[in-house]
Design a protein around this motif. Structure first.
Motif, PDB file in Angstrom:
ATOM      1  N   SER A 269      16.374  39.161 -11.073  1.00 37.30           N
ATOM      2  CA  SER A 269      15.407  39.880 -11.892  1.00 37.30           C
ATOM      3  C   SER A 269      14.003  39.762 -11.320  1.00 37.30           C
ATOM      4  O   SER A 269      13.679  38.810 -10.620  1.00 37.30           O
ATOM      5  CB  SER A 269      15.431  39.300 -13.318  1.00 37.30           C
ATOM      6  OG  SER A 269      15.165  37.913 -13.258  1.00 37.30           O
ATOM      7  N   LEU A 270      13.215  40.753 -11.619  1.00 38.01           N
ATOM      8  CA  LEU A 270      11.859  40.768 -11.079  1.00 38.01           C
ATOM      9  C   LEU A 270      10.888  40.205 -12.101  1.00 38.01           C
ATOM     10  O   LEU A 270      10.736  40.743 -13.158  1.00 38.01           O
ATOM     11  CB  LEU A 270      11.483  42.220 -10.735  1.00 38.01           C
ATOM     12  CG  LEU A 270      10.142  42.383 -10.037  1.00 38.01           C
ATOM     13  CD1 LEU A 270      10.181  41.759  -8.676  1.00 38.01           C
ATOM     14  CD2 LEU A 270       9.796  43.861  -9.949  1.00 38.01           C
TER      15      LEU A 270
ATOM     16  N   SER B 223       3.914  34.410   1.258  1.00 37.34           N
ATOM     17  CA  SER B 223       3.089  35.308   0.457  1.00 37.34           C
ATOM     18  C   SER B 223       3.956  36.256  -0.360  1.00 37.34           C
ATOM     19  O   SER B 223       3.675  36.552  -1.516  1.00 37.34           O
ATOM     20  CB  SER B 223       2.167  36.126   1.364  1.00 37.34           C
ATOM     21  OG  SER B 223       1.305  35.263   2.079  1.00 37.34           O
ATOM     22  N   LEU B 224       5.038  36.726   0.270  1.00 41.66           N
ATOM     23  CA  LEU B 224       5.896  37.683  -0.420  1.00 41.66           C
ATOM     24  C   LEU B 224       6.619  37.053  -1.600  1.00 41.66           C
ATOM     25  O   LEU B 224       6.948  37.736  -2.561  1.00 41.66           O
ATOM     26  CB  LEU B 224       6.936  38.256   0.547  1.00 41.66           C
ATOM     27  CG  LEU B 224       6.412  39.265   1.551  1.00 41.66           C
ATOM     28  CD1 LEU B 224       7.562  39.833   2.345  1.00 41.66           C
ATOM     29  CD2 LEU B 224       5.648  40.375   0.850  1.00 41.66           C
ATOM     30  N   SER B 225       6.865  35.750  -1.508  1.00 44.86           N
ATOM     31  CA  SER B 225       7.671  35.120  -2.551  1.00 44.86           C
ATOM     32  C   SER B 225       7.023  35.275  -3.916  1.00 44.86           C
ATOM     33  O   SER B 225       7.706  35.316  -4.934  1.00 44.86           O
ATOM     34  CB  SER B 225       7.919  33.650  -2.220  1.00 44.86           C
ATOM     35  OG  SER B 225       6.704  32.933  -2.299  1.00 44.86           O
ATOM     36  N   PHE B 227       5.715  37.867  -5.029  1.00 43.25           N
ATOM     37  CA  PHE B 227       6.092  39.175  -5.570  1.00 43.25           C
ATOM     38  C   PHE B 227       7.567  39.242  -5.952  1.00 43.25           C
ATOM     39  O   PHE B 227       7.955  39.989  -6.833  1.00 43.25           O
ATOM     40  CB  PHE B 227       5.819  40.286  -4.547  1.00 43.25           C
ATOM     41  CG  PHE B 227       4.366  40.518  -4.312  1.00 43.25           C
ATOM     42  CD1 PHE B 227       3.610  41.204  -5.250  1.00 43.25           C
ATOM     43  CD2 PHE B 227       3.752  40.051  -3.168  1.00 43.25           C
ATOM     44  CE1 PHE B 227       2.263  41.411  -5.049  1.00 43.25           C
ATOM     45  CE2 PHE B 227       2.407  40.263  -2.965  1.00 43.25           C
ATOM     46  CZ  PHE B 227       1.658  40.940  -3.895  1.00 43.25           C
ATOM     47  N   THR B 228       8.384  38.480  -5.236  1.00 42.93           N
ATOM     48  CA  THR B 228       9.821  38.628  -5.413  1.00 42.93           C
ATOM     49  C   THR B 228      10.431  37.550  -6.298  1.00 42.93           C
ATOM     50  O   THR B 228      11.595  37.625  -6.631  1.00 42.93           O
ATOM     51  CB  THR B 228      10.537  38.594  -4.051  1.00 42.93           C
ATOM     52  OG1 THR B 228      10.234  37.358  -3.418  1.00 42.93           O
ATOM     53  CG2 THR B 228      10.081  39.731  -3.167  1.00 42.93           C
ATOM     54  N   ALA B 229       9.624  36.557  -6.681  1.00 46.24           N
ATOM     55  CA  ALA B 229      10.167  35.478  -7.514  1.00 46.24           C
ATOM     56  C   ALA B 229      10.667  36.042  -8.842  1.00 46.24           C
ATOM     57  O   ALA B 229      10.073  36.979  -9.389  1.00 46.24           O
ATOM     58  CB  ALA B 229       9.086  34.435  -7.761  1.00 46.24           C
ATOM     59  N   PRO B 230      11.766  35.483  -9.368  1.00 40.05           N
ATOM     60  CA  PRO B 230      12.321  35.977 -10.633  1.00 40.05           C
ATOM     61  C   PRO B 230      11.265  35.986 -11.732  1.00 40.05           C
ATOM     62  O   PRO B 230      10.478  35.047 -11.868  1.00 40.05           O
ATOM     63  CB  PRO B 230      13.428  34.965 -10.934  1.00 40.05           C
ATOM     64  CG  PRO B 230      13.839  34.441  -9.604  1.00 40.05           C
ATOM     65  CD  PRO B 230      12.589  34.421  -8.779  1.00 40.05           C
ATOM     66  N   ARG B 231      11.240  37.067 -12.494  1.00 43.29           N
ATOM     67  CA  ARG B 231      10.303  37.191 -13.612  1.00 43.29           C
ATOM     68  C   ARG B 231      11.055  37.688 -14.835  1.00 43.29           C
ATOM     69  O   ARG B 231      12.192  38.122 -14.754  1.00 43.29           O
ATOM     70  CB  ARG B 231       9.187  38.197 -13.281  1.00 43.29           C
ATOM     71  CG  ARG B 231       8.216  37.694 -12.244  1.00 43.29           C
ATOM     72  CD  ARG B 231       6.926  38.501 -12.296  1.00 43.29           C
ATOM     73  NE  ARG B 231       6.078  38.132 -11.158  1.00 43.29           N
ATOM     74  CZ  ARG B 231       6.092  38.771 -10.023  1.00 43.29           C
ATOM     75  NH1 ARG B 231       6.887  39.801  -9.845  1.00 43.29           N
ATOM     76  NH2 ARG B 231       5.309  38.391  -9.040  1.00 43.29           N
ATOM     77  N   GLY B 245       0.481  38.049  -7.582  1.00 45.54           N
ATOM     78  CA  GLY B 245       0.439  38.717  -6.276  1.00 45.54           C
ATOM     79  C   GLY B 245      -0.878  38.461  -5.565  1.00 45.54           C
ATOM     80  O   GLY B 245      -0.914  38.146  -4.386  1.00 45.54           O
TER      81      GLY B 245
END
Lengths: 270, 270
Positions: A269-270, B223-225, B227-231, B245
């Motif tokens: 999930s995002l 850096s990308l993590s 944005f892509t970490a579970p939310r 971000g």
């Protein structure tokens, strides 16, 4: 007077017919291999009559290119509704439709066909690239884009071109997978730029803002999170968890079809 | 006999000199705008003598292109030592050196210069692209690459070309930033393909395996993590955490310079 008007209409109709015949032939074989004789035969008229409407093969080629360019540019138009990833995916579908319809003609032009060196052809190709760029920027609400955003959009357009050209060679990867890949590529290029520049981070946020956990970008970033999640840096050369990466592609079928629901269920999930 | 040998040597030397003079002039202005008269004047010989060595401008242009292509292809060679990201970054440095040295000549060729439609010029450009692809695949230990990997590598090569061409227009973004960006772009394109195909996930693992928490890819993925970490997917349209971000770019300076040590300190660990 009336006949004058009718004669002019006839000329335009005949030119349209010849352009259509030429595009049909160029979609089967490279324009280099299509002769004016063939175009005349397919149109059911004499070779000299073709030259009456188009002074040479180059002028017919350029007219055909102009129609194809207008056709392609129109396909970039997309309603400003729903997640940006889904919009871009629909545009990619129409782009690959175009590429598939024009096959050899598209390849020949982009790889340096008969009119590739002509300034008219170059201007038409540049015009289509510009139209693609303008559409994307307008969907991102970036009318006056900073240089980094402009660069990402323009270089992605060239990536879409080269991906389509490689696909045409042997169609080794299904086009639906490549359409989705290019949407992911766009987000990925924005993300890389965002890692370098705070201004681009805002663009990435806008790109992802309306994904609602179901868009193509959501699924992609979910899969990527397995690679980018914080890990023990002391792990050395084997610090990369390949197992995690493999598991992350669970929501994506090997065929390239993506099931957003599955990906969500698996915690991507995002 | 001896004079015969010396005369032949003299011909080769003269040809080399003329090629060098031509490349120097093409690095300042588009080859379209450089005349044989100018080349003759710069070489200190007469115009007819230039034609003695090269039957026409196209043949001199193609010979110059051949030397430039060999030069560029050599710059792709990189020792198989250290993290892949760092190797690719060094190659990008040499690629941008080449682009900067040849400026207008490079632009004219890639955008459709005088010999762009010639099959010899197209073959030379394709040869350089092929050399780039082969080098990258060899560093990835992929001698017999699957179609998806081949596609990622080839389409990235075209991305590098278009990025360099856009940079040459107005140099609005520092080249060091773009060199780093292209390394990140490569990893990002592999990552997108990895999200679609299990085989590509293995390539991504290899790409990241030796980063050791200090390579350029490490910093990027850190850096990308953010944005892509579970939310929380229930967050709806505003589920994207823009603040997260923005914070993620903390390890990357706005100038585009990346300090891997800082990024590690800030917890952007892989």
């Amino acid at each position: 007077m009336t006949t004058g008007v009718r004669r002019r209409m006839g000329v335009e109709e005949r030119r349209r017919q010849l352009i259509g015949v030429a595009l049909e032939l160029f979609s089967q074989r490279s324009p280099d291999d299509v002769s004016i004789d063939e175009i005349a035969a397919s149109a059911g008229i004499s070779r000299p009559l073709v030259y009456h409407y188009f002074p040479g093969k180059l002028s017919l080629y350029e007219a055909a290119l102009r129609r194809a360019a207008e056709d392609l540019a129109e396909r970039f138009t997309e309603p400003r509704q729903g997640p940006l990833g889904a919009r871009l995916l629909r545009v990619m579908g129409r782009f690959f439709d175009f590429v598939e319809e024009h096959g050899p003609g598209f390849s020949a032009l982009m790889r340096g066909g008969p009119a590739a060196g002509s300034s008219a052809a170059s201007a038409l190709v540049e015009g289509v690239r510009e139209a693609a760029k303008v559409q994307i920027l307008s969907h991102l609400d970036a009318q006056d884009p900073p240089p980094r955003l402009e660069l990402v959009v323009r270089s992605w357009v060239s990536l879409a071109e080269s991906t389509a050209l490689i696909w045409l060679e042997d169609r080794a990867v299904p086009r639906a997978e490549l359409e989705l890949k290019l949407v992911g590529d766009f987000a990925a290029l924005v993300a890389v730029a965002a890692a370098q520049d705070p201004g681009m981070a805002g663009v990435l946020g806008r790109l992802l803002a309306e994904e609602h956990g179901t868009g193509p970008l959501h699924t992609l970033l979910g899969s990527l999170s397995a690679f980018t999640a914080p890990r023990d840096t002391e792990g050395g050369a084997d610090g990369v968890d390949r197992t995690g990466g493999e598991a992350a592609v669970g929501g994506v079928s090997a065929r390239g079809g993506v099931d957003a629901e599955d990906a969500t269920a698996e915690g991507a999930s995002l």
